[in-house]
Design an enzyme around this catalytic site. Structure first.
Site, PDB file in Angstrom:
ATOM      1  N   TYR A  12      -9.683 -47.128 -27.630  1.00  0.00           N
ATOM      2  CA  TYR A  12     -10.915 -47.570 -26.979  1.00  0.00           C
ATOM      3  C   TYR A  12     -12.125 -47.313 -27.882  1.00  0.00           C
ATOM      4  CZ  TYR A  12      -8.113 -47.706 -22.674  1.00  0.00           C
ATOM      5  OH  TYR A  12      -7.165 -47.976 -21.730  1.00  0.00           O
ATOM      6  N   GLU A  65     -27.200 -46.536 -33.119  1.00  0.00           N
ATOM      7  CA  GLU A  65     -27.009 -47.983 -32.940  1.00  0.00           C
ATOM      8  C   GLU A  65     -25.953 -48.262 -31.879  1.00  0.00           C
ATOM      9  OE1 GLU A  65     -28.001 -51.634 -33.047  1.00  0.00           O
ATOM     10  OE2 GLU A  65     -28.902 -50.459 -34.665  1.00  0.00           O
ATOM     11  N   GLU A  72     -28.089 -51.407 -23.946  1.00  0.00           N
ATOM     12  CA  GLU A  72     -28.438 -52.821 -23.755  1.00  0.00           C
ATOM     13  C   GLU A  72     -27.372 -53.556 -22.946  1.00  0.00           C
ATOM     14  OE1 GLU A  72     -29.242 -54.573 -27.560  1.00  0.00           O
ATOM     15  OE2 GLU A  72     -31.248 -53.681 -27.658  1.00  0.00           O
ATOM     16  N   LYS A  90     -34.193 -50.322 -22.733  1.00  0.00           N
ATOM     17  CA  LYS A  90     -33.859 -50.975 -24.004  1.00  0.00           C
ATOM     18  C   LYS A  90     -34.800 -50.535 -25.124  1.00  0.00           C
ATOM     19  CE  LYS A  90     -31.586 -55.167 -22.376  1.00  0.00           C
ATOM     20  NZ  LYS A  90     -31.547 -56.627 -22.550  1.00  0.00           N
ATOM     21  N   ASP A  91     -36.089 -50.423 -24.815  1.00  0.00           N
ATOM     22  CA  ASP A  91     -37.062 -50.016 -25.840  1.00  0.00           C
ATOM     23  C   ASP A  91     -36.829 -48.585 -26.302  1.00  0.00           C
ATOM     24  OD1 ASP A  91     -38.191 -52.521 -25.667  1.00  0.00           O
ATOM     25  OD2 ASP A  91     -39.994 -51.862 -24.599  1.00  0.00           O
TER      26      ASP A  91
END
Length: 131
Positions: A12, A65, A72, A90-91
């Site tokens: 996974y 990241e 997101e 998200k920001d």
């Protein structure tokens, strides 16, 4: 069975890494930059401790990241409509990636400076005829 659980979990995790690489252009950029940085470090003969510092900075960017991608994706799953809190989530996640990337640039400058300085001095002396 414990061994099977570990293998599944590893599968996974690798699938998540592959998904991020496949779908996120920034992740591909980070990986490409990381390969260049590690190659330059090896060419310059960067010491083991300095190489570890570089690898930790790279890992921090990649991890940030991946968390950004996860945030997101979850926000997009929850709502397709604009919501101010979705935008904040998200920001903030993107801001974490930015900070990790800026940190890696500073780490790279601090770690590489002595090696690059010595390299340039060596070539400048060679070019002037060894003086």
């Amino acid at each position: 069975m414990a061994g099977g659980s570990f293998r599944k979990s590893l599968g996974y995790a690798l699938a998540g890494l592959a998904y991020t690489l496949r779908t996120q252009p920034n992740m591909r950029f980070h990986f490409g930059a990381a390969l260049v940085v590690v190659a330059v470090a090896l060419l310059l003969g960067v010491g083991v401790r300095d190489l570890l510092i570089i690898l930790f900075a790279i890992a921090l960017v990649v991890i940030a990241e991946m968390f950004n991608t996860a945030v997101e994706t979850v926000v997009d799953l929850y709502t397709a409509k604009y919501h101010p809190l979705a935008r904040v989530a998200k920001d903030v996640a993107a801001g974490a990636v930015l900070l990790a990337a800026l940190n890696s640039v500073v780490v790279g400058l601090l770690v590489f400076y002595p090696y690059l300085h010595a390299f340039v001095r060596f070539w400048a002396r060679s070019w002037r005829g060894g003086n």
